[in-house]
Design a protein around this motif. Structure first.
Motif, PDB file in Angstrom:
ATOM      1  N   GLN A  46      46.848  34.311  48.526  1.00 47.29           N
ATOM      2  CA  GLN A  46      46.569  33.325  47.489  1.00 47.29           C
ATOM      3  C   GLN A  46      45.326  33.659  46.681  1.00 47.29           C
ATOM      4  N   ALA A  47      44.678  34.799  46.995  1.00 43.17           N
ATOM      5  CA  ALA A  47      43.448  35.142  46.282  1.00 43.17           C
ATOM      6  C   ALA A  47      43.690  35.257  44.784  1.00 43.17           C
ATOM      7  N   ALA A  48      44.903  35.649  44.402  1.00 39.83           N
ATOM      8  CA  ALA A  48      45.183  35.844  42.985  1.00 39.83           C
ATOM      9  C   ALA A  48      45.080  34.551  42.201  1.00 39.83           C
ATOM     10  N   ALA A  49      45.211  33.405  42.905  1.00 38.20           N
ATOM     11  CA  ALA A  49      45.175  32.121  42.206  1.00 38.20           C
ATOM     12  C   ALA A  49      43.765  31.658  41.923  1.00 38.20           C
ATOM     13  N   VAL A  50      42.771  32.328  42.529  1.00 40.72           N
ATOM     14  CA  VAL A  50      41.380  31.925  42.352  1.00 40.72           C
ATOM     15  C   VAL A  50      40.843  32.513  41.062  1.00 40.72           C
ATOM     16  N   PRO A  51      40.101  31.749  40.263  1.00 41.39           N
ATOM     17  CA  PRO A  51      39.571  32.277  39.009  1.00 41.39           C
ATOM     18  C   PRO A  51      38.749  33.537  39.241  1.00 41.39           C
ATOM     19  N   ALA A  52      38.838  34.474  38.334  1.00 44.85           N
ATOM     20  CA  ALA A  52      38.078  35.714  38.468  1.00 44.85           C
ATOM     21  C   ALA A  52      36.585  35.425  38.417  1.00 44.85           C
ATOM     22  N   PRO A  53      35.808  36.160  39.194  1.00 43.92           N
ATOM     23  CA  PRO A  53      34.371  35.891  39.248  1.00 43.92           C
ATOM     24  C   PRO A  53      33.631  36.397  38.030  1.00 43.92           C
ATOM     25  N   ILE A  54      32.472  35.824  37.825  1.00 40.96           N
ATOM     26  CA  ILE A  54      31.569  36.367  36.824  1.00 40.96           C
ATOM     27  C   ILE A  54      30.825  37.515  37.477  1.00 40.96           C
ATOM     28  N   PRO A  55      30.804  38.712  36.920  1.00 38.08           N
ATOM     29  CA  PRO A  55      30.072  39.816  37.547  1.00 38.08           C
ATOM     30  C   PRO A  55      28.616  39.442  37.773  1.00 38.08           C
ATOM     31  N   ALA A  56      28.022  40.005  38.829  1.00 40.91           N
ATOM     32  CA  ALA A  56      26.653  39.661  39.170  1.00 40.91           C
ATOM     33  C   ALA A  56      25.702  39.894  38.008  1.00 40.91           C
ATOM     34  N   ALA A  57      25.982  40.937  37.239  1.00 38.38           N
ATOM     35  CA  ALA A  57      25.082  41.281  36.147  1.00 38.38           C
ATOM     36  C   ALA A  57      25.034  40.201  35.086  1.00 38.38           C
ATOM     37  N   THR A  58      26.070  39.348  35.006  1.00 36.81           N
ATOM     38  CA  THR A  58      26.085  38.320  33.977  1.00 36.81           C
ATOM     39  C   THR A  58      25.580  36.972  34.483  1.00 36.81           C
ATOM     40  N   MET A  59      25.138  36.910  35.761  1.00 32.60           N
ATOM     41  CA  MET A  59      24.598  35.664  36.299  1.00 32.60           C
ATOM     42  C   MET A  59      23.173  35.492  35.779  1.00 32.60           C
ATOM     43  N   THR A  60      23.066  35.346  34.503  1.00 24.47           N
ATOM     44  CA  THR A  60      21.765  35.264  33.877  1.00 24.47           C
ATOM     45  C   THR A  60      21.304  33.818  33.753  1.00 24.47           C
ATOM     46  N   THR A  61      20.082  33.635  33.388  1.00 22.05           N
ATOM     47  CA  THR A  61      19.531  32.297  33.207  1.00 22.05           C
ATOM     48  C   THR A  61      20.375  31.501  32.217  1.00 22.05           C
ATOM     49  N   GLY A  62      20.759  30.310  32.638  1.00 18.49           N
ATOM     50  CA  GLY A  62      21.566  29.454  31.792  1.00 18.49           C
ATOM     51  C   GLY A  62      23.050  29.483  32.108  1.00 18.49           C
ATOM     52  N   ASP A  66      38.961  22.549  49.845  1.00 16.81           N
ATOM     53  CA  ASP A  66      40.165  22.674  50.668  1.00 16.81           C
ATOM     54  C   ASP A  66      40.054  23.849  51.636  1.00 16.81           C
ATOM     55  N   ALA A  67      39.271  24.845  51.244  1.00 25.26           N
ATOM     56  CA  ALA A  67      39.080  26.013  52.094  1.00 25.26           C
ATOM     57  C   ALA A  67      37.921  25.823  53.081  1.00 25.26           C
ATOM     58  N   GLY A  68      37.256  24.664  52.988  1.00 22.94           N
ATOM     59  CA  GLY A  68      36.175  24.373  53.929  1.00 22.94           C
ATOM     60  C   GLY A  68      34.786  24.627  53.412  1.00 22.94           C
ATOM     61  N   PHE A  69      34.623  24.791  52.093  1.00 22.76           N
ATOM     62  CA  PHE A  69      33.313  25.086  51.522  1.00 22.76           C
ATOM     63  C   PHE A  69      32.923  24.005  50.505  1.00 22.76           C
ATOM     64  N   GLU A  70      31.752  23.453  50.678  1.00 25.83           N
ATOM     65  CA  GLU A  70      31.225  22.492  49.710  1.00 25.83           C
ATOM     66  C   GLU A  70      30.515  23.253  48.602  1.00 25.83           C
ATOM     67  N   SER A  71      30.599  22.712  47.401  1.00 24.27           N
ATOM     68  CA  SER A  71      29.913  23.352  46.271  1.00 24.27           C
ATOM     69  C   SER A  71      29.621  22.309  45.211  1.00 24.27           C
ATOM     70  N   PHE A  72      28.715  22.636  44.316  1.00 26.32           N
ATOM     71  CA  PHE A  72      28.425  21.742  43.202  1.00 26.32           C
ATOM     72  C   PHE A  72      27.916  22.580  42.034  1.00 26.32           C
ATOM     73  N   PRO A  73      28.142  22.126  40.798  1.00 24.89           N
ATOM     74  CA  PRO A  73      27.755  22.920  39.633  1.00 24.89           C
ATOM     75  C   PRO A  73      26.249  22.935  39.419  1.00 24.89           C
ATOM     76  N   VAL A  74      25.745  24.106  39.059  1.00 24.73           N
ATOM     77  CA  VAL A  74      24.322  24.256  38.747  1.00 24.73           C
ATOM     78  C   VAL A  74      24.199  25.214  37.573  1.00 24.73           C
ATOM     79  N   THR A  75      23.010  25.257  37.031  1.00 26.44           N
ATOM     80  CA  THR A  75      22.691  26.238  35.998  1.00 26.44           C
ATOM     81  C   THR A  75      21.739  27.268  36.599  1.00 26.44           C
ATOM     82  N   VAL A  76      22.064  28.521  36.473  1.00 27.22           N
ATOM     83  CA  VAL A  76      21.230  29.590  37.038  1.00 27.22           C
ATOM     84  C   VAL A  76      19.868  29.564  36.382  1.00 27.22           C
ATOM     85  N   ASN A  77      18.816  29.576  37.228  1.00 26.44           N
ATOM     86  CA  ASN A  77      17.464  29.556  36.641  1.00 26.44           C
ATOM     87  C   ASN A  77      16.825  30.919  36.709  1.00 26.44           C
TER      88      ASN A  77
END
Length: 317
Positions: A229-245, A306-317
């Protein structure tokens, strides 16, 4: 020991006058020795119990948390169901960074038949543990809307602000409790403002010792292939683009890199892709586990949950 600490020390001893002789000045070392002898003697269980309680508080007053914890445990061996003692033990474990053990002590209260005020405080501390333990703020935030926790709301807002540094929590604190010590600290009150730094400020809510948090003590399992089912998960943002904001989902926040990577590996094995990245918070560096929000942030949060992980939206600082 300064004059103020000496004064507080003797005020503390006076509150336990039934255990202390009034005819001569007290010495901390000799008083601890006396109480230890009572605890090891064949006197009644109640006398030994009272001695262990006094020992625990004296040890905490002197900064010997390990000995204090042993004294709390000895008291609970005599009266295992005493709610206030379980609560004090839980508070001490929190201050020592022993979150898992603290949760056990507090859970014993939350599932027992205790007075309402004791149950509420245990639930409040457990929600704070969850916030610092996994970065999941929702249980703590939910208490702010519960009328039973109206007396805790300023502490809830303050703790949420300290963790997330969100202007929204700070605004709620400032608007609803503008004269509270917490609001003044959040607004950058100077050391000259005695109200903001009075002894009444419950600084334990900052959870000293959380830097020693170890959530994943067990070694991670060997790598396995991602499920179909991994294909159903949205593609990740590459680490290099985890910039501020950048908008991401935070699934964990750790002071140890290996803990963050252990959680990240578990998330990846569940069919998601996560990024481990440093995060500055409260003038300290932590390791955050981020998951990209994908096309629908709520859908991604639900899939993680559903997979057992809690998460919440944040803005990268």
């Amino acid at each position: 020991m300064g004059s103020t600490r000496k004064f507080l020390f003797f005020i503390f001893l006076f509150s336990f006058s039934s255990l202390y002789a009034a005819e001569s000045p007290l010495n901390l070392s000799s008083e601890i020795t006396r109480l230890e002898k009572i605890g090891a003697s064949s006197v009644s269980s109640q006398e030994r119990y009272s001695a262990f309680l006094a020992l625990a508080r004296l040890y905490q007053l002197s900064g010997n948390n390990e000995a204090a914890l042993k004294a709390w445990d000895n008291a609970l061996k005599i009266n295992s169901g005493d709610g206030p003692t379980l609560l004090e033990k839980g508070r001490l474990l929190i201050s020592m960074g022993e979150y898992e053990k603290a949760l056990e002590s507090l859970a014993a209260i939350s599932t027992g038949n205790y007075a309402k005020d004791l149950l509420l405080e245990a639930r409040f501390l457990m929600a704070q543990l969850e916030a610092f333990h996994s970065g999941n703020l929702r249980p703590l935030a939910a208490l702010a809307d519960d009328t039973d926790f109206s007396e805790y709301r300023r502490l809830i807002f303050y703790t949420l602000w300290k963790i997330e540094q969100s202007p929204a929590w700070k605004a709620l604190l400032a608007n609803d409790y503008p004269l509270s010590p917490e609001a003044q600290i959040a607004n950058g009150a100077s050391g000259g403002n005695s109200k903001a730094f009075s002894a009444q400020t419950p600084l334990w809510i900052l959870f000293p010792g959380r830097e020693n948090l170890d959530l994943n003590a067990s070694p991670p399992a060997p790598p396995v292939a991602a499920p179909a089912q991994a294909a159903a998960v949205p593609a990740p943002i590459p680490a290099a683009t985890m910039t501020t904001g950048a908008k991401v989902l935070q699934a964990g926040l750790f002071s140890r890199e290996d803990n963050a990577r252990a959680l990240s590996e578990k998330i990846n094995k569940a069919g998601f892709q996560s990024v481990v990245q440093t995060k500055q918070q409260n003038s300290s560096s932590y390791w955050a586990v981020y998951v990209p929000v994908g096309a629908d942030v709520n859908a991604t949060i639900k899939k993680l949950k559903d997979a057992g992980f809690e998460s919440f939206p944040v803005t990268v600082n």
